[in-house]
Design an enzyme around this catalytic site. Structure first.
Site, PDB file in Angstrom:
ATOM      1  N   GLY A 251       0.783  -1.237   0.000  1.00  0.00           N
ATOM      2  CA  GLY A 251       0.000   0.000   0.000  1.00  0.00           C
ATOM      3  C   GLY A 251       0.809   1.278   0.000  1.00  0.00           C
ATOM      4  N   GLU A 298       4.239  -6.197   1.957  1.00  0.00           N
ATOM      5  CA  GLU A 298       3.822  -6.741   0.645  1.00  0.00           C
ATOM      6  C   GLU A 298       3.688  -5.627  -0.394  1.00  0.00           C
ATOM      7  OE1 GLU A 298       0.025  -8.486   1.464  1.00  0.00           O
ATOM      8  OE2 GLU A 298       0.802  -9.925   2.895  1.00  0.00           O
ATOM      9  N   PRO A 299       4.731  -4.869  -0.653  1.00  0.00           N
ATOM     10  CA  PRO A 299       4.582  -3.757  -1.590  1.00  0.00           C
ATOM     11  C   PRO A 299       4.604  -4.216  -3.045  1.00  0.00           C
ATOM     12  CG  PRO A 299       6.837  -3.890  -0.845  1.00  0.00           C
ATOM     13  CD  PRO A 299       6.105  -4.994  -0.135  1.00  0.00           C
ATOM     14  N   GLY A 300       3.795  -3.595  -3.853  1.00  0.00           N
ATOM     15  CA  GLY A 300       3.825  -3.841  -5.289  1.00  0.00           C
ATOM     16  C   GLY A 300       4.164  -2.538  -6.002  1.00  0.00           C
ATOM     17  N   ARG A 301       3.183  -1.643  -5.984  1.00  0.00           N
ATOM     18  CA  ARG A 301       3.277  -0.396  -6.733  1.00  0.00           C
ATOM     19  C   ARG A 301       4.587   0.365  -6.530  1.00  0.00           C
ATOM     20  NH1 ARG A 301      -1.251   2.289  -8.024  1.00  0.00           N
ATOM     21  NH2 ARG A 301      -2.366   1.086  -6.447  1.00  0.00           N
ATOM     22  N   ARG A 337      -6.138   1.946 -15.411  1.00  0.00           N
ATOM     23  CA  ARG A 337      -6.247   2.668 -14.139  1.00  0.00           C
ATOM     24  C   ARG A 337      -7.084   3.954 -14.225  1.00  0.00           C
ATOM     25  NH1 ARG A 337      -2.526   4.712 -11.667  1.00  0.00           N
ATOM     26  NH2 ARG A 337      -3.302   4.266  -9.611  1.00  0.00           N
ATOM     27  N   CYS A 369     -13.721   1.887 -27.825  1.00  0.00           N
ATOM     28  CA  CYS A 369     -15.072   2.412 -28.016  1.00  0.00           C
ATOM     29  C   CYS A 369     -15.800   2.542 -26.673  1.00  0.00           C
ATOM     30  CB  CYS A 369     -15.804   1.471 -28.963  1.00  0.00           C
ATOM     31  SG  CYS A 369     -17.136   2.287 -29.797  1.00  0.00           S
ATOM     32  N   GLU A 370     -15.263   3.379 -25.804  1.00  0.00           N
ATOM     33  CA  GLU A 370     -15.837   3.672 -24.488  1.00  0.00           C
ATOM     34  C   GLU A 370     -15.460   5.109 -24.169  1.00  0.00           C
ATOM     35  OE1 GLU A 370     -17.500   1.540 -22.428  1.00  0.00           O
ATOM     36  OE2 GLU A 370     -17.097  -0.317 -23.511  1.00  0.00           O
ATOM     37  N   TYR A 396       0.403  -2.187 -12.245  1.00  0.00           N
ATOM     38  CA  TYR A 396      -1.018  -2.314 -12.584  1.00  0.00           C
ATOM     39  C   TYR A 396      -1.296  -1.763 -13.983  1.00  0.00           C
ATOM     40  CZ  TYR A 396      -1.032  -3.217  -7.606  1.00  0.00           C
ATOM     41  OH  TYR A 396      -0.744  -3.739  -6.370  1.00  0.00           O
TER      42      TYR A 396
HETATM   43  C1  LIG Z   1      -3.055  -8.484  -0.162  1.00  0.00           C
HETATM   44  C2  LIG Z   1      -2.318  -7.449  -0.915  1.00  0.00           C
HETATM   45  N1  LIG Z   1      -1.029  -7.240  -0.631  1.00  0.00           N
HETATM   46  C3  LIG Z   1      -0.305  -6.320  -1.309  1.00  0.00           C
HETATM   47  C4  LIG Z   1      -0.875  -5.538  -2.294  1.00  0.00           C
HETATM   48  C5  LIG Z   1       0.001  -4.547  -3.005  1.00  0.00           C
HETATM   49  O1  LIG Z   1      -0.417  -3.248  -2.824  1.00  0.00           O
HETATM   50  P1  LIG Z   1       0.491  -2.058  -3.395  1.00  0.00           P
HETATM   51  O2  LIG Z   1       0.752  -2.341  -4.816  1.00  0.00           O
HETATM   52  O3  LIG Z   1      -0.340  -0.842  -3.202  1.00  0.00           O
HETATM   53  O4  LIG Z   1       1.730  -2.017  -2.572  1.00  0.00           O
HETATM   54  C6  LIG Z   1      -2.221  -5.699  -2.606  1.00  0.00           C
HETATM   55  C7  LIG Z   1      -2.840  -4.845  -3.621  1.00  0.00           C
HETATM   56  O5  LIG Z   1      -3.977  -4.813  -3.899  1.00  0.00           O
HETATM   57  C8  LIG Z   1      -2.964  -6.686  -1.906  1.00  0.00           C
HETATM   58  O6  LIG Z   1      -4.261  -6.888  -2.176  1.00  0.00           O
END
Ligand SMILES: Cc1ncc(COP(=O)(O)O)c(C=O)c1O
Length: 441
Positions: A251, A298-301, A337, A369-370, A396
């Site tokens: 997050g 658990e970072p992604g973004r 997004r 087409c939206e 994403y």
């Molecule tokens: C369970 C869980 N962990 C981690 C993430 C990664 O979030 P972010 O990309 O904002 O760090 C998500 C994103 O939806 C998630 O659902």
């Protein structure tokens, strides 16, 4: 600054001219839409985040849903990242990219039996933890572990019941009472009891993930504090003896350019860098006297967003009334997004205009087409040129892309060491046409 310009105004990422990427004569045509990623910068982002733990036991479980490209996952795994995943397919990618089974966390509210079996069967002891998202899921995971003759390591994902109003977009807030995610607070004690009573489950983690793209550390810490207080209370009752980690989720927000936009005459606060989220969570962890446990995130973004761009070609210009439309060959099927979350990405020309040409407003839209296929209004040169870049598109983006409207998936280009290290092949459109024609035959 992930993208830069040279003295002639050409846009660069990872030391590579993006005009060279789209004009590369050896690249298959068309060269756009194309995601371009700076692997070195993603790796540096992971190193900086890990340094934020100041040597404390931790795991940065990269959330693969942000970007599943093998080169990206391998680059992050090489920096010691684990993986947070939500499907059997993501599990296969993580393993084949070199992530150790022990460093894998599996979230998901509706895992299939086959996916649970896959997680249990992985490696000598199964994956690091299957996160249980409901009391009801516990018996199912236990049954699958018993059938496999194994003891599955599990975590309980707590829904901390936090509204997070205004802290992030409603579609990506996951820790409130109406969300499908996690074990509701009143049921956490029972969930822990059920796990601990089972010979086929080993409760190793307690976690919470309350949403994505937080622009300050406050909401993240608030969720961590709820989690930590639940863990402390359960420990006070003599429970959680096998616990190895607390997991405060992902997050960490990124700056999509908003900090430069004034609101009500004032500039916005900058989004804290990713290690600031970790340091704030560590303070809360120490305060809760849970320092004996590893801290998982658990970072992604935040690891990938800023180090990817989506390149597009201008296909049509249209002036209608007061609106100047810039129509490009990337659409909402390539980057959803904006349509899904009203997200705003900066759009810039690959070649900057001469400084004496003041930018004017252009409404940048795709071919789909939206009406929601709309990247918003952007200040661009009166003659924006042949190509534009949509910035901060490394997370994403491709993972949410589709072939809606009979469009091809975008290509992906990987930069490392100041050059194009690899690019993917575009799936021929003929294959899509043939597959559709076969449907229902
Ligand atoms: C369970 C869980 N962990 C981690 C993430 C990664 O979030 P972010 O990309 O904002 O760090 C998500 C994103 O939806 C998630 O659902």
């Amino acid at each position: 600054m992930p993208t830069t310009r040279d003295s002639n105004g050409a846009l660069y990422l990872g030391g590579v001219s993006l005009l060279d990427v789209v004009r590369d004569p050896s690249a298959p045509r068309p060269t756009t839409p194309a995601y371009v990623y700076d692997l070195d910068a993603m790796a540096a982002e992971a190193r900086a985040l890990r340094a934020g733990f100041d040597g404390a036991p931790h795991l940065v479980a990269y959330a693969l849903k942000a970007n599943t490209a093998g080169a990206v996952v391998r680059a992050l795994a090489a920096q010691g990242c684990g993986a947070d995943l939500v499907s059997g397919a993501e599990l296969a990618v993580a393993l084949q990219c070199g992530v150790a089974p022990d460093d894998i966390i599996y979230n998901g509210v509706a895992k299939t039996d086959a996916e649970i079996d896959q997680a249990i069967a992985t490696g000598p002891r199964g994956i690091g933890a299957i996160q249980l998202e409901s009391v009801e899921e516990i018996a199912r995971v236990e049954g699958r572990a018993r059938a496999a003759g194994r003891r599955a390591r599990v975590g309980v994902r707590v829904n901390p019941s936090l509204d997070m109003d205004g802290a992030t977009h409603a579609h990506i807030a996951t820790g409130h009472d109406r969300a499908k995610f996690g074990v509701p607070r009143p049921d956490v004690g029972r969930a822990v009891q059920l796990c601990e009573a089972s010979a086929h489950l080993e409760l190793v983690g307690m976690g919470a993930h309350v949403g994505s793209h937080f622009k300050s550390t406050g909401p993240y810490v608030e969720s961590a504090e709820v989690l930590f207080s639940i863990v402390s209370a359960l420990r006070g009752e003599g429970r959680l003896r096998s616990l190895a980690f607390v997991d405060t989720g992902g997050g960490f927000g990124v700056d999509y350019g908003e900090s430069a936009l004034p609101v009500g005459g004032e500039t916005r606060d900058a989004v804290p860098p990713p290690p600031a989220f970790v340091r704030a969570a560590r303070v809360a962890q120490r305060r809760a006297k849970l320092d004996d446990l590893a801290l998982y995130v658990e970072p992604g973004r935040c690891l990938v967003a800023a180090h990817g761009v989506l390149l597009a070609r201008v296909t049509q210009v249209k002036v209608a009334g007061d609106t100047r439309w810039l129509m490009i060959d990337a659409g909402m099927n390539d980057l959803i997004r904006p349509a899904l979350y009203q997200a705003r990405h900066r759009v810039v020309p690959l070649q900057a205009a001469p400084t004496n040409e003041a930018p004017i407003p252009w409404r940048v839209v795709g071919p789909v087409c939206e009406s929601s296929d709309d990247f918003g209004e952007h200040a661009l040169p009166p003659a924006p040129g042949e190509y534009v870049a949509i910035l901060d598109a490394g997370a994403y983006g491709y993972t949410m892309a589709s072939v809606y409207n009979g469009r091809q998936l975008p290509v992906e280009v990987f930069l490392a060491g100041g050059r194009v290290a690899a690019r993917t092949e575009r799936v021929p459109i003929e294959r899509w046409v043939a597959e559709r024609l076969r449907a229902g035959r």
